[in-house]
Design a protein around this motif. Structure first.
Motif, PDB file in Angstrom:
ATOM      1  N   SER A  77       8.267  -2.053   4.752  1.00  0.00           N
ATOM      2  CA  SER A  77       7.736  -3.118   5.670  1.00  0.00           C
ATOM      3  C   SER A  77       6.802  -4.104   4.983  1.00  0.00           C
ATOM      4  O   SER A  77       6.447  -5.141   5.872  1.00  0.00           O
ATOM      5  CB  SER A  77       6.582  -2.475   6.739  1.00  0.00           C
ATOM      6  N   ASP A  78       6.778  -4.029   3.790  1.00  0.00           N
ATOM      7  CA  ASP A  78       6.268  -5.272   2.995  1.00  0.00           C
ATOM      8  C   ASP A  78       7.106  -6.312   2.918  1.00  0.00           C
ATOM      9  O   ASP A  78       8.299  -5.965   2.948  1.00  0.00           O
ATOM     10  CB  ASP A  78       5.534  -4.621   1.678  1.00  0.00           C
ATOM     11  N   ARG A 123       0.972  -1.380   0.075  1.00  0.00           N
ATOM     12  CA  ARG A 123       0.024   0.087   0.065  1.00  0.00           C
ATOM     13  C   ARG A 123       1.054   1.250  -0.169  1.00  0.00           C
ATOM     14  O   ARG A 123       1.952   1.160   0.254  1.00  0.00           O
ATOM     15  CB  ARG A 123      -0.915  -0.051   1.200  1.00  0.00           C
ATOM     16  N   GLY A 124       0.419   2.077  -0.365  1.00  0.00           N
ATOM     17  CA  GLY A 124       1.023   3.474  -0.364  1.00  0.00           C
ATOM     18  C   GLY A 124       1.563   3.907  -1.869  1.00  0.00           C
ATOM     19  O   GLY A 124       2.162   3.062  -2.542  1.00  0.00           O
ATOM     20  N   ALA A 125       1.197   5.222  -2.103  1.00  0.00           N
ATOM     21  CA  ALA A 125       1.500   5.839  -3.496  1.00  0.00           C
ATOM     22  C   ALA A 125       2.960   5.744  -3.887  1.00  0.00           C
ATOM     23  O   ALA A 125       3.578   5.566  -4.850  1.00  0.00           O
ATOM     24  CB  ALA A 125       0.721   7.043  -3.759  1.00  0.00           C
ATOM     25  N   ARG A 126       3.814   6.088  -2.609  1.00  0.00           N
ATOM     26  CA  ARG A 126       5.079   6.244  -2.852  1.00  0.00           C
ATOM     27  C   ARG A 126       5.912   4.931  -3.275  1.00  0.00           C
ATOM     28  O   ARG A 126       6.545   4.814  -4.086  1.00  0.00           O
ATOM     29  CB  ARG A 126       5.974   6.706  -1.628  1.00  0.00           C
ATOM     30  N   THR A 127       5.340   3.839  -2.616  1.00  0.00           N
ATOM     31  CA  THR A 127       6.058   2.595  -2.708  1.00  0.00           C
ATOM     32  C   THR A 127       5.490   2.113  -4.167  1.00  0.00           C
ATOM     33  O   THR A 127       6.385   1.673  -4.832  1.00  0.00           O
ATOM     34  CB  THR A 127       5.082   1.427  -1.719  1.00  0.00           C
ATOM     35  N   TRP A 128       4.398   2.549  -4.515  1.00  0.00           N
ATOM     36  CA  TRP A 128       3.836   1.915  -5.871  1.00  0.00           C
ATOM     37  C   TRP A 128       4.817   2.681  -7.146  1.00  0.00           C
ATOM     38  O   TRP A 128       5.116   2.109  -8.215  1.00  0.00           O
ATOM     39  CB  TRP A 128       2.371   1.940  -6.105  1.00  0.00           C
ATOM     40  N   ALA A 129       5.010   3.929  -6.810  1.00  0.00           N
ATOM     41  CA  ALA A 129       6.006   4.769  -7.358  1.00  0.00           C
ATOM     42  C   ALA A 129       7.256   4.029  -7.794  1.00  0.00           C
ATOM     43  O   ALA A 129       7.806   4.137  -8.748  1.00  0.00           O
ATOM     44  CB  ALA A 129       5.914   6.158  -7.084  1.00  0.00           C
ATOM     45  N   LEU A 156       6.219  -7.259  -2.556  1.00  0.00           N
ATOM     46  CA  LEU A 156       6.923  -6.188  -3.318  1.00  0.00           C
ATOM     47  C   LEU A 156       7.213  -6.843  -4.900  1.00  0.00           C
ATOM     48  O   LEU A 156       6.761  -6.198  -5.781  1.00  0.00           O
ATOM     49  CB  LEU A 156       8.157  -6.008  -2.741  1.00  0.00           C
ATOM     50  N   THR A 157       7.442  -7.922  -4.758  1.00  0.00           N
ATOM     51  CA  THR A 157       7.981  -8.451  -6.204  1.00  0.00           C
ATOM     52  C   THR A 157       6.686  -8.909  -6.991  1.00  0.00           C
ATOM     53  O   THR A 157       6.687  -8.858  -8.293  1.00  0.00           O
ATOM     54  CB  THR A 157       8.921  -9.758  -5.947  1.00  0.00           C
ATOM     55  N   GLY A 158       5.854  -9.475  -6.286  1.00  0.00           N
ATOM     56  CA  GLY A 158       4.316  -9.696  -7.091  1.00  0.00           C
ATOM     57  C   GLY A 158       3.813  -8.350  -7.615  1.00  0.00           C
ATOM     58  O   GLY A 158       3.286  -8.376  -8.787  1.00  0.00           O
TER      59      GLY A 158
END
Length: 306
Positions: free
Chosen positions: A192-193, A75-81, A198-200
């Motif tokens: 924290s993920d 979750r989180g826009a920064r992580t997805w970016a 993360l790889t998925g």
């Protein structure tokens, strides 16, 4: 994103079921045969189509693993970016470059070019990562490794018989990996993920990237040859999805240093598969140069005790 910290891969029962050496050998075989599968896949489909299929099948495997472990996507826009950039550098770009490279170069050469990733990584880390201090041994390894590349390409003959464009694409693909890992190390190391989550997400984003790009540069196939299609399915299911899961277990059980030794077996298997199955030609400079490349890559991984 190279450590597995969750799930049954770390349980003693799993370790007793399949010894880590067997899984290490399986991972070496799967990744070594990936270059052969790319070659077969591009015989029937465009390079972007091969890459898209690879990512679709690989993402499906990780999605199944996430569902079995009941893990969620980050979750989180920064992580997805950050994952969007990582997906481009670690999946979409290098997978596509290798597919295009193998239109004009043999799978054996592509596999050997892949082995230059530790060399590129060491050179980049000296600039981008201040904690990686150069040593004489590591610098010598860097020089030795690139001498091996020149040997593989037959530099003394003026690179005759080697397609420069295909070779350059394969080397760029191998360069993309360490750039991607340096980016991940700087942006996602404290996430924290779980690494699986993360790889998925990363593979999902890479699939979406190729889903956008592929229709712009290719047309819908008018026929679907079976053998290349099976090669793409195996490349994604085994060489991308299952390989990641095996790697998680190895890193968790024996540590990243031992797990990454698989890098040195990939070009050997890729060369053997290309020669034995595809009938690709092999001159003396290819195996000799490959040995020099691997020796140089090994030296670049030596850390000072201090």
């Amino acid at each position: 994103m190279t450590k597995a910290t969750h799930g049954p891969l770390r349980t003693p029962a799993a370790r007793r079921t399949i010894d880590w050496r067997i899984r290490f050998a399986a991972l070496s075989l799967v990744w070594g045969f990936s270059f052969l599968l790319i070659k077969v896949g591009t015989d029937g489909y465009a390079p972007f189509q091969v890459t898209l299929g690879r990512l679709v099948f690989g993402t499906a495997v990780l999605a199944a693993a996430l569902a079995m472990k009941r893990e969620r996507l980050p979750r989180g826009a920064r992580t997805w970016a950050h994952l969007t950039v990582a997906a481009l550098l670690l999946n979409a770009l290098p997978f596509s470059l290798f597919a295009y490279a193998e239109l004009t170069i043999p799978s054996t050469l592509a596999g050997i070019c892949n082995a230059t990733s530790p060399l590129w990584g060491m050179a980049l880390s000296l600039v981008a990562l201040s904690e990686d201090r150069p040593t004489r041994v590591r610098v010598a390894g860097l020089g030795l490794g690139f001498l091996g590349v020149l040997t593989v390409l037959g530099a003394w003959q003026g690179f005759t018989g080697v397609d420069p464009t295909g070779t350059a694409l394969a080397l760029l693909a191998s360069l993309s990996y360490p750039i991607g890992w340096i980016y991940v190390r700087r942006t996602l190391a404290g996430s924290s993920d779980s690494h699986l989550s993360l790889t998925g997400a990363q593979l999902l984003l890479a699939t979406l990237q190729l889903a956008v790009v592929t229709p712009l540069f290719t047309s819908m196939p008018t026929r679907f040859p079976v053998v290349p299609l099976l090669a793409v399915a195996a490349l994604g299911t085994l060489g991308t999805g299952l390989a990641v899961l095996i790697q998680y277990g190895l890193v968790a059980e024996v540590g990243p240093t031992t797990a990454q030794m698989v890098t040195y077996f990939i070009p050997v298997i890729a060369t053997a598969a290309g020669v034995a199955i595809l009938g690709e030609s092999l001159t003396w400079s290819t195996p000799v140069g490959a040995v020099i490349v691997l020796a140089g890559a090994a030296l670049t991984q030596v850390r000072s005790r201090g």
